[in-house]
Write an enzyme that holds these catalytic residues in place. Structure first.
Site, PDB file in Angstrom:
ATOM      1  N   ARG A 154      10.449  -4.881   4.632  1.00  0.00           N
ATOM      2  CA  ARG A 154      10.313  -5.259   2.859  1.00  0.00           C
ATOM      3  C   ARG A 154       8.492  -5.242   3.940  1.00  0.00           C
ATOM      4  O   ARG A 154       7.449  -5.833   4.655  1.00  0.00           O
ATOM      5  CB  ARG A 154      10.062  -6.536   3.627  1.00  0.00           C
ATOM      6  CG  ARG A 154      11.430  -7.156   2.611  1.00  0.00           C
ATOM      7  CD  ARG A 154      11.607  -6.633   0.846  1.00  0.00           C
ATOM      8  NE  ARG A 154      12.818  -6.866   0.307  1.00  0.00           N
ATOM      9  CZ  ARG A 154      13.736  -5.788   0.965  1.00  0.00           C
ATOM     10  NH1 ARG A 154      13.589  -4.417   1.027  1.00  0.00           N
ATOM     11  NH2 ARG A 154      15.040  -6.374  -0.686  1.00  0.00           N
ATOM     12  N   GLU A 205       4.669  -1.684  -5.081  1.00  0.00           N
ATOM     13  CA  GLU A 205       4.700  -0.351  -4.732  1.00  0.00           C
ATOM     14  C   GLU A 205       4.585  -0.045  -6.037  1.00  0.00           C
ATOM     15  O   GLU A 205       5.096  -0.710  -7.393  1.00  0.00           O
ATOM     16  CB  GLU A 205       6.280  -0.336  -4.212  1.00  0.00           C
ATOM     17  CG  GLU A 205       6.167  -0.549  -2.821  1.00  0.00           C
ATOM     18  CD  GLU A 205       7.817  -0.735  -2.015  1.00  0.00           C
ATOM     19  OE1 GLU A 205       7.575  -1.354  -1.099  1.00  0.00           O
ATOM     20  OE2 GLU A 205       8.580  -0.752  -2.753  1.00  0.00           O
ATOM     21  N   HIS A 230       9.752   4.375   0.004  1.00  0.00           N
ATOM     22  CA  HIS A 230      10.578   3.493  -0.258  1.00  0.00           C
ATOM     23  C   HIS A 230      11.430   4.138   0.206  1.00  0.00           C
ATOM     24  O   HIS A 230      12.636   3.563  -0.985  1.00  0.00           O
ATOM     25  CB  HIS A 230      10.469   2.690  -1.575  1.00  0.00           C
ATOM     26  CG  HIS A 230      11.030   1.110  -1.099  1.00  0.00           C
ATOM     27  ND1 HIS A 230      10.279  -0.207  -1.766  1.00  0.00           N
ATOM     28  CD2 HIS A 230      12.559   0.736  -0.741  1.00  0.00           C
ATOM     29  CE1 HIS A 230      11.812  -1.165  -1.738  1.00  0.00           C
ATOM     30  NE2 HIS A 230      11.910  -0.766  -1.452  1.00  0.00           N
TER      31      HIS A 230
END
Length: 308
Positions: free
Chosen positions: A233, A262, A284
């Site tokens: 994370r 993000e 990601h």
């Protein structure tokens, strides 16, 4: 049964037929907070990935019985408020273990093996002009005999550890919960892990114990030859401190798949390194293999079948 998927864009081209077969299914690629409140008015089941489930959301969803998270993390859902209103919350755990482990190792191998440097060395024409048949100025590092330090030894961490053992690495880990449940590898404190590890791979959740866990002072404790990989994370490793550590040569390199915000903002210090060759990025994507998304869709359908 009315089922609404509020932000299916994250599923890409994954088939949602098994979910659709569970009732009257409506699918939206994305939803603002306002749109979400309008779209859940008659829904009994809601599927979502990043949409926030708060009081306003639940006030608008008077018929809601079940919230299905399209993933593992449920930070976007006020679970306590859902419980108070009799709304069940279900997520999907374990669907991306192989996918994330593979991505972590993609980054570890690229960092230790200088894959992107060698690609550029050849395609730029530098190799064609080289006086010898090898790029002798940039040897790579063998992983055998090195130490792999894992932050968070859950299912993904254990998978990464197994692969590390196959490469002949010594594996140690730090338990962010304070309880070393895995007995297959030594559990050490964070300081020892930082000092001993040649590769550090993060596989922990983001919470009050892990927020800012690795900052500038921690980077100073690492070997100057060590690399850091984060597919866990964003925010566990402090981004500004990582950028500084890389440029100062406190560590040899890093690779990131997750970020505090993000998509990664263009003005992030990570995007403006003096030595950008020391940092590898992926967007990601670690959880996003074709197989992982298929498993996720199937398990969401199973969560609906279980009813309430």
């Amino acid at each position: 049964m009315k089922i609404v998927f509020l932000d299916a864009i994250s599923m890409g081209d994954t088939s949602l037929e098994e979910i659709a077969a569970q009732g009257e299914f409506t699918c939206y690629q994305s939803s603002t907070a306002e749109e979400a409140r309008e779209r859940v008015k008659d829904a009994e089941v809601v599927l979502l990935n990043k949409v926030i489930v708060d009081q306003a959301f639940l006030d608008a969803a008077s018929k809601l019985k079940l919230v299905c998270e399209a993933g593992t993390g449920i930070n976007n859902i006020n679970v306590k408020l859902c419980e108070e209103r009799g709304v069940i919350v279900r997520n999907v755990a374990g669907y991306s273990t192989d996918s994330v482990a593979q991505t972590a190792w993609m980054h570890i191998l690229n960092l230790s093996g200088r894959a992107f440097h060698y690609q550029n060395f050849v395609t730029s024409g530098a190799y064609s002009k080289n006086p010898v048949h090898v790029d002798f100025a940039h040897p790579f590092t063998e992983l055998a005999g090195k130490t792999l330090g894992i932050v968070g030894m859950g299912a993904i961490g254990q998978k990464v550890a197994q692969i590390g053992k196959a490469f002949g690495m010594e594996v140690i880990y730090y338990s962010t919960s304070g309880t070393g449940h895995c007995k297959d590898y030594p559990c050490v404190n964070l300081e020892e892990l930082l000092k001993r590890s040649d590769v550090i791979s993060i596989h922990a959740p983001y919470n009050e114990r892990t927020a800012g866990l690795i900052g500038y002072e921690q980077f100073k404790q690492m070997k100057p030859t060590a690399v850091l990989v984060n597919t866990g994370r964003g925010g566990i490793a402090v981004e500004a401190d990582l950028a500084r550590a890389l440029d100062e040569g406190l560590i040899a390199g890093a690779a990131l798949d997750v970020y505090v915000k993000e998509p990664l903002p263009a003005d992030s210090p990570l995007m403006h390194l003096v030595h950008p060759e020391r940092l590898l990025f992926s967007p990601h994507i670690a959880w996003y293999s074709n197989e992982a998304r298929a498993r996720l869709a199937h398990e969401m359908a199973e969560n609906i079948k279980r009813g309430w």
